[in-house]
Motif scaffolding. Structure first.
Motif, PDB file in Angstrom:
ATOM      1  N   LEU A 174       0.890  -1.165   0.000  1.00  0.00           N
ATOM      2  CA  LEU A 174       0.000   0.000   0.000  1.00  0.00           C
ATOM      3  C   LEU A 174       0.923   1.208   0.000  1.00  0.00           C
ATOM      4  N   PRO A 175       0.478   2.343  -0.543  1.00  0.00           N
ATOM      5  CA  PRO A 175       1.398   3.482  -0.612  1.00  0.00           C
ATOM      6  C   PRO A 175       1.743   4.027   0.770  1.00  0.00           C
ATOM      7  N   HIS A 176       2.993   4.446   0.931  1.00  0.00           N
ATOM      8  CA  HIS A 176       3.434   5.111   2.166  1.00  0.00           C
ATOM      9  C   HIS A 176       3.640   6.593   1.841  1.00  0.00           C
TER      10      HIS A 176
ATOM     11  N   HIS B 136       6.422   3.920  -2.789  1.00  0.00           N
ATOM     12  CA  HIS B 136       5.905   2.563  -3.030  1.00  0.00           C
ATOM     13  C   HIS B 136       7.062   1.588  -2.994  1.00  0.00           C
ATOM     14  N   CYS B 137       6.773   0.377  -2.541  1.00  0.00           N
ATOM     15  CA  CYS B 137       7.795  -0.660  -2.572  1.00  0.00           C
ATOM     16  C   CYS B 137       7.325  -1.714  -3.583  1.00  0.00           C
TER      17      CYS B 137
ATOM     18  N   LEU C 260       8.715  -9.849   0.471  1.00  0.00           N
ATOM     19  CA  LEU C 260       7.899  -8.950   1.293  1.00  0.00           C
ATOM     20  C   LEU C 260       6.414  -8.928   0.899  1.00  0.00           C
ATOM     21  N   PRO C 261       5.773 -10.079   0.704  1.00  0.00           N
ATOM     22  CA  PRO C 261       4.366 -10.001   0.290  1.00  0.00           C
ATOM     23  C   PRO C 261       3.485  -9.338   1.342  1.00  0.00           C
ATOM     24  N   PHE C 262       3.936  -9.341   2.620  1.00  0.00           N
ATOM     25  CA  PHE C 262       3.129  -8.717   3.685  1.00  0.00           C
ATOM     26  C   PHE C 262       3.702  -7.364   4.112  1.00  0.00           C
ATOM     27  N   GLY C 263       4.699  -6.856   3.363  1.00  0.00           N
ATOM     28  CA  GLY C 263       5.347  -5.610   3.769  1.00  0.00           C
ATOM     29  C   GLY C 263       6.298  -5.869   4.935  1.00  0.00           C
TER      30      GLY C 263
ATOM     31  N   ARG D 140      -4.244  -8.778 -13.812  1.00  0.00           N
ATOM     32  CA  ARG D 140      -5.193  -7.693 -14.073  1.00  0.00           C
ATOM     33  C   ARG D 140      -4.702  -6.449 -13.352  1.00  0.00           C
ATOM     34  N   PRO D 141      -4.805  -5.273 -13.964  1.00  0.00           N
ATOM     35  CA  PRO D 141      -4.347  -4.076 -13.261  1.00  0.00           C
ATOM     36  C   PRO D 141      -5.191  -3.821 -12.016  1.00  0.00           C
ATOM     37  N   GLY D 142      -4.614  -3.198 -11.035  1.00  0.00           N
ATOM     38  CA  GLY D 142      -5.360  -2.861  -9.813  1.00  0.00           C
ATOM     39  C   GLY D 142      -4.459  -2.929  -8.603  1.00  0.00           C
ATOM     40  N   VAL D 143      -4.975  -2.487  -7.460  1.00  0.00           N
ATOM     41  CA  VAL D 143      -4.178  -2.488  -6.229  1.00  0.00           C
ATOM     42  C   VAL D 143      -3.918  -3.932  -5.786  1.00  0.00           C
ATOM     43  N   VAL D 144      -4.958  -4.771  -5.927  1.00  0.00           N
ATOM     44  CA  VAL D 144      -4.831  -6.194  -5.610  1.00  0.00           C
ATOM     45  C   VAL D 144      -4.837  -6.935  -6.943  1.00  0.00           C
ATOM     46  N   THR D 145      -3.859  -7.842  -7.119  1.00  0.00           N
ATOM     47  CA  THR D 145      -3.670  -8.418  -8.445  1.00  0.00           C
ATOM     48  C   THR D 145      -4.409  -9.731  -8.664  1.00  0.00           C
TER      49      THR D 145
END
Ligand code: HEM
Length: 555
Positions: free
Chosen positions: A415-417, A437-438, A476-479, A524-529
């Motif tokens: 998510l954006p920081h 963003h990471c 880092l899938p969970f940050g 697919r584009p989007g915040v969640v893929t």
């Protein structure tokens, strides 16, 4: 989905003194009727027109643009002109006009009229200010390199729909710390394990805020929601009867979730160019309707839990847990509703799509599938259902889940920081206010830290103990750091359990006539893929029939 492929000529009328700014209004209006992917494609196609828009800013050659002219435009009453634009073939231009009229006639009409009357002056001042801000930021800071931004829109028109892939390609050209201008807002994208460590460990204290889009602000009641991460969300079962039928509340729940995603995932240009927002008010009615629907359903469920606990004592559902803490922590009803929905939005799609990607990889790699099933048969046998208690003896299954999350992180850009102070990453300045963003996706496919990064090979996690919950910056899938996913363990357990049961109960193969290699792995584009094409596979049962009954005992 609208097709933007076939260029066609579209005829409609524009006033003689068409303002470039109004052109932009119209383009933005078209964005609002397009789905995200098309929107971004359209963005890149209008790049040429935005150049034109920019030129017009500085060349006041046209007749003075006035409020009456704007009305002329709306009425489509003046001269006729033909404008060829491939993308416009797929939308009805008149619908654009209608919403421009609506937009103009609402409460801000008077203020806007004044603005319109001085369009050139206002536009020139805004553009000059932005240009000066950009120049001064560049001269006073050593900003990370990146693609050259255009005036006003920055790099918005350069970004391709699947953002994390586009940023990954740019990182190969510009380096692992990258500047991307979203309108006038500087975004920094970090794409290497070392830079991620700087971002999420060493500079974490200054980079832990979140930038809020207007939609996110609405949903979170201006960022006032708290974050809840307790174990045991049985919210899906809540709506399903013994036979697996979804009840009315379940149907309502699903609709609210999908409507929320649509409203929340706005990639509109005006979100990134704040000084254009006043022209594009949020769909207030839609948000209000959605909020009321969501609150009503949640309140009804909370009431059921209150009545139930008065009758039988407190239950073990997470709604019961929250209600039991309401007095102690002075939680308002609004906060509880926010917490419950935080958990649903953050924890539902992420886990479900992780399993979908994992199954797709297992179908493409039948050897891995067989190996995971052999382990399950050895540890669990074929006479009972696998449970969480078995996990410690299923290292290969755990490795499969990790490998799926490595290759297909559900939130590839996390998510954006937001930077709350100026910091350095990779030797570059990241000024206060920058959105950071990471690119987890790029990091977990980086050939400098992963051997054969594109190969689905769970064995790599048996050969080396690699943490997945924020301690190893290669994965880092969970940050990581202060904003690390609080539901990481729960998410991981849910993915592993779903995967274990699906693999133990069924063998998975492509549909007849499709080879494993032909499975479409496009994102697919989007915040969640999500997968661009929902996965279609053939499931063949492998256990005895009794174990497939709904509610069959795990042991
Ligand atoms: C496979 C499953 C999941 C993945 C891959 C995942 C991934 C992430 C990521 C990347 C972030 C952002 C981290 C950052 O910006 O630094 C995040 C945040 C969050 N996640 Fe998850 N998540 C998953 C499951 C869950 C579950 C099951 C829950 C709750 C039940 C949950 C709750 C949250 C919350 C509340 C946040 C916001 C934390 C904050 O802003 O401080 N997640 N998640």
């Amino acid at each position: 989905m609208l097709s933007l492929q076939t260029p066609e000529r579209v005829s409609f009328r524009l006033p003689r003194s068409l303002s470039p700014l109004l052109f932009l209004v119209h383009v933005e209006d078209i964005f609002s009727v397009l789905p995200c992917a098309d929107e971004m494609r359209l963005l890149s196609r209008v790049e040429g027109h935005l150049h034109y828009f920019w030129t017009c800013f500085w060349l006041p050659l046209r007749a003075h643009f006035s409020w009456s002219c704007c009305r002329e435009f709306v009425d489509v009453s003046l001269c006729s002109c033909t404008w060829s634009h491939a993308t416009l073939s797929s939308v009805n231009p008149l619908s654009g006009y209608t919403s421009v009229v609506d937009c103009l006639s609402k409460s801000k009409a008077t203020a806007m009229a004044v603005m319109w009357e001085n369009t050139y002056t206002v536009a020139a001042i805004v553009a000059a200010l932005l240009f000066m801000m950009y120049k001064s930021l560049r001269s006073s800071h050593k900003l990370p390199p990146g693609p050259r931004p255009l005036p006003v829109v920055g790099n918005l028109t350069h970004i391709t729909p699947v953002r994390f892939k586009c940023f990954m390609e740019w990182a190969q050209t510009y380096g692992s710390v990258l500047s991307v201008w979203m309108g006038p807002t500087l975004n920094v994208v970090v794409s290497s394990a070392d830079a991620a460590k700087e971002m999420l460990k060493e500079r974490d204290h200054a980079l832990s805020s979140r930038p809020l889009t207007r939609a996110a602000a609405r949903f979170s009641r201006n960022g006032q929601d708290l974050i809840w991460a307790d174990y045991g969300p049985h919210y899906v079962k809540r709506f399903v009867d013994d036979k697996g039928n979804i009840d009315n509340q379940g149907v309502e729940f699903k609709e609210i979730v999908s409507q929320g995603m649509k409203l929340g995932a706005s990639l509109k240009m005006s979100e990134h160019i704040p000084y254009l927002r006043w022209m594009f008010p949020l769909q207030e009615e839609e948000f209000a309707k959605h909020g009321a629907r969501r609150d009503n359903l949640t309140k009804a469920i909370m009431q059921e839990h209150r009545l139930q606990s008065q009758k039988n004592g407190p239950g073990h559902h997470f709604v019961d847990a929250l209600l039991s803490m309401q007095k102690q922590y002075d939680l308002s009803e609004t906060t509880i509703i926010g917490l419950l929905w935080d958990m649903i939005t953050a924890g539902m799609d992420t886990t479900a799509i992780s399993v979908e990607w994992a199954i797709a990889e297992l179908v493409r790699n039948p050897d891995v599938q067989v190996k995971a099933q052999q382990e399950l048969d050895q540890v669990v046998g074929q006479d009972r259902v696998v449970t969480e208690a078995d996990f410690s003896q299923l290292p290969y299954l755990q490795a499969v889940a990790k490998e799926a999350l490595r290759l297909h992180p559900p939130t590839p850009l996390m998510l954006p920081h937001k930077a709350t102070e100026t910091v350095k990453i990779g030797g570059y300045d990241v000024p206060k206010g920058t959105v950071v963003h990471c690119n987890v996706y790029a990091i977990s496919r980086d050939p400098t830290v992963w051997e054969e990064p594109l190969r689905f090979r769970p064995e790599r996690f048996l050969e080396e103990d690699i943490d997945i919950k924020g301690h190893d910056y290669r994965l880092l899938p969970f940050g990581a750091g202060r904003r690390v996913c609080p539901g990481a363990q729960l998410g991981l357990n849910m993915v592993q359990l779903m995967l274990a049961r699906l693999l133990h109960h069924f063998s998975w193969a492509p549909p007849p006539g499709v080879t494993p290699a032909a499975i479409d792995m496009t994102e697919r584009p989007g915040v969640v893929t999500f997968m661009a094409a929902p996965l279609q596979v053939l499931a063949t049962p492998r256990l005895r029939a009794a174990l497939y009954k709904n509610g069959s005992s795990p042991s």
